[in-house]
Design an enzyme around this catalytic site. Structure first.
Site, mmCIF file in Angstrom:
data_model
loop_
_atom_site.group_PDB
_atom_site.id
_atom_site.type_symbol
_atom_site.label_atom_id
_atom_site.label_comp_id
_atom_site.label_asym_id
_atom_site.label_seq_id
_atom_site.Cartn_x
_atom_site.Cartn_y
_atom_site.Cartn_z
ATOM 1 N N ASP A 200 -11.678 2.820 3.618
ATOM 2 C CA ASP A 200 -11.989 1.676 3.727
ATOM 3 C C ASP A 200 -13.058 1.153 3.734
ATOM 4 O OD1 ASP A 200 -10.481 -0.277 3.255
ATOM 5 O OD2 ASP A 200 -9.853 -0.622 4.827
ATOM 6 N N LYS B 91 0.766 -1.013 0.127
ATOM 7 C CA LYS B 91 0.097 -0.416 -0.081
ATOM 8 C C LYS B 91 0.853 1.369 -0.296
ATOM 9 C CE LYS B 91 -4.144 -2.169 1.920
ATOM 10 N NZ LYS B 91 -4.581 -2.865 3.057
ATOM 11 N N GLN C 288 -5.563 -1.639 8.836
ATOM 12 C CA GLN C 288 -5.349 -2.816 8.627
ATOM 13 C C GLN C 288 -5.988 -3.798 9.771
ATOM 14 O OE1 GLN C 288 -3.515 -4.141 5.394
ATOM 15 N NE2 GLN C 288 -4.451 -5.891 5.844
#
Ligand code: NAD
Length: 300
Positions: A126, A59, A103
């Site tokens: 997200d 990422k 995460q």
């Protein structure tokens, strides 16, 4: 490779993701030159889960490659929930941070939902915050979960207009199955969500013009579950042993060898949905950055 995937068109997730990243880089350079705005993504990793470390590294690399700012926060596995919430609070207030990604999975002593709910919905790249989940379901502008968005983009790369298609999604998780269903409703599909308690799953799957498998069971979807000519999007990532050796390999939830002889178009694993997820994360961060400044952006 001719013959390896029957007559089905191979949907190349790597290539589609690379094109998306190019459009993102162009949008970023436009935001920088016209508005002095460098979109910034903060990634928070708690603990040392090896798979998560790989994701976070990828990422960060792709964020920088797109010309965006990347902020990494690595916390040790014993970090308290209060300290994590404190960090998120600071990131919520940091004007250089436009997207925050926590995460998953988080260590067991931390309440993941509480943490996800503490992210400012405007920075929730997200798309897991209940505000964005609600907006997606009511059809308002929302930050949309990345993997489901990737699935939809791949399906549309095979068939740009999905109106009226029978879509069957196998899996009802909050991070894949349910948001994919919402996105496909937006595309005017007739949507069925199947799951572990669905009766006659093979029959249900065979109805699909667009079949999405998001289960986590290696090669569960067999060739005779697929309607001839259907688009098959395989979200599963399963590591299995290679017979007769000590090696392992990645396979999806779809038996690719069988399904590709029947499908009209199909994603491989690896190289299908996987590469789309980070590209969609970058896209969401650019959109969040533009929205934070009130800049109208064309759809990327
Ligand atoms: P999950 O475990 O949260 O959900 C699995 C779903 O499958 C559940 O809704 C369950 O009802 C359904 N299910 C389980 N057994 C079933 C059965 N026998 N028949 C029918 N349905 C069944 O999983 P998830 O987080 O949604 O992930 C699914 C898969 O997608 C996993 O392999 C995961 O690794 C992969 N994944 C990939 C990406 C990516 O490509 N970037 C992102 C997220 C998840």
């Amino acid at each position: 490779m001719a013959g390896e995937h029957g007559d089905a068109q191979l949907i190349d997730g790597k290539a589609v993701a690379a094109e998306l990243r190019e459009r993102i880089a162009t949008a970023v350079s436009e935001l920088k030159s016209s508005h002095g705005l460098a979109p910034g993504l903060a990634v928070v990793l708690v603990g040392e889960d090896p798979a998560s470390q790989v994701y976070v590294r990828n990422k960060a690399r792709q964020t920088s490659a797109a010309g965006m700012q990347s902020f990494e926060h690595r916390l040790d596995a014993q970090t308290s929930q209060a300290d994590l919430l404190d960090l998120i609070n600071r990131l919520n207030g940091d004007p250089n941070v436009h997207g925050i990604l926590v995460q998953l999975p988080l260590p067991a002593h931390i309440n993941s939902q509480l943490v996800l709910n503490s992210v400012d919905p405007a920075k929730d790249v997200d798309g897991f915050h209940p505000v964005n989940v609600g907006r997606l379901s009511t059809g308002e502008a929302a930050l949309v979960p990345c993997t489901p968005l990737g699935c939809t983009i791949l399906a549309k790369s095979a068939q740009p207009d999905l109106t009226g298609a029978e879509a069957v999604i196998i899996g009802r998780s909050n991070i894949v199955g349910k948001p994919v269903a919402q996105l496909l409703l937006r595309e005017n599909c007739t949507v069925t969500i199947a799951h572990s308690r669905t009766r006659n799953l093979a029959d249900v799957a065979r109805r699909a013009d667009l079949l999405i498998a998001a289960v986590g069971r290696p090669e569960m979807v067999k060739g005779d579950w697929v309607k001839p000519g259907a688009i098959v999007i395989d979200v599963g990532i399963n590591r299995i042993d290679v017979d007769g050796s000590d090696r392992t390999k990645l396979v999806g939830d779809v038996d690719f060898a069988e399904a590709s002889r029947v499908a009209g178009a199909i994603t491989p694993v690896p190289g299908g949905v996987g590469p789309m997820t980070i590209a969609c994360l970058l896209r969401n961060t650019v959109q969040a950055a533009a929205a934070a400044r009130g800049i109208a952006m064309p759809e990327i």
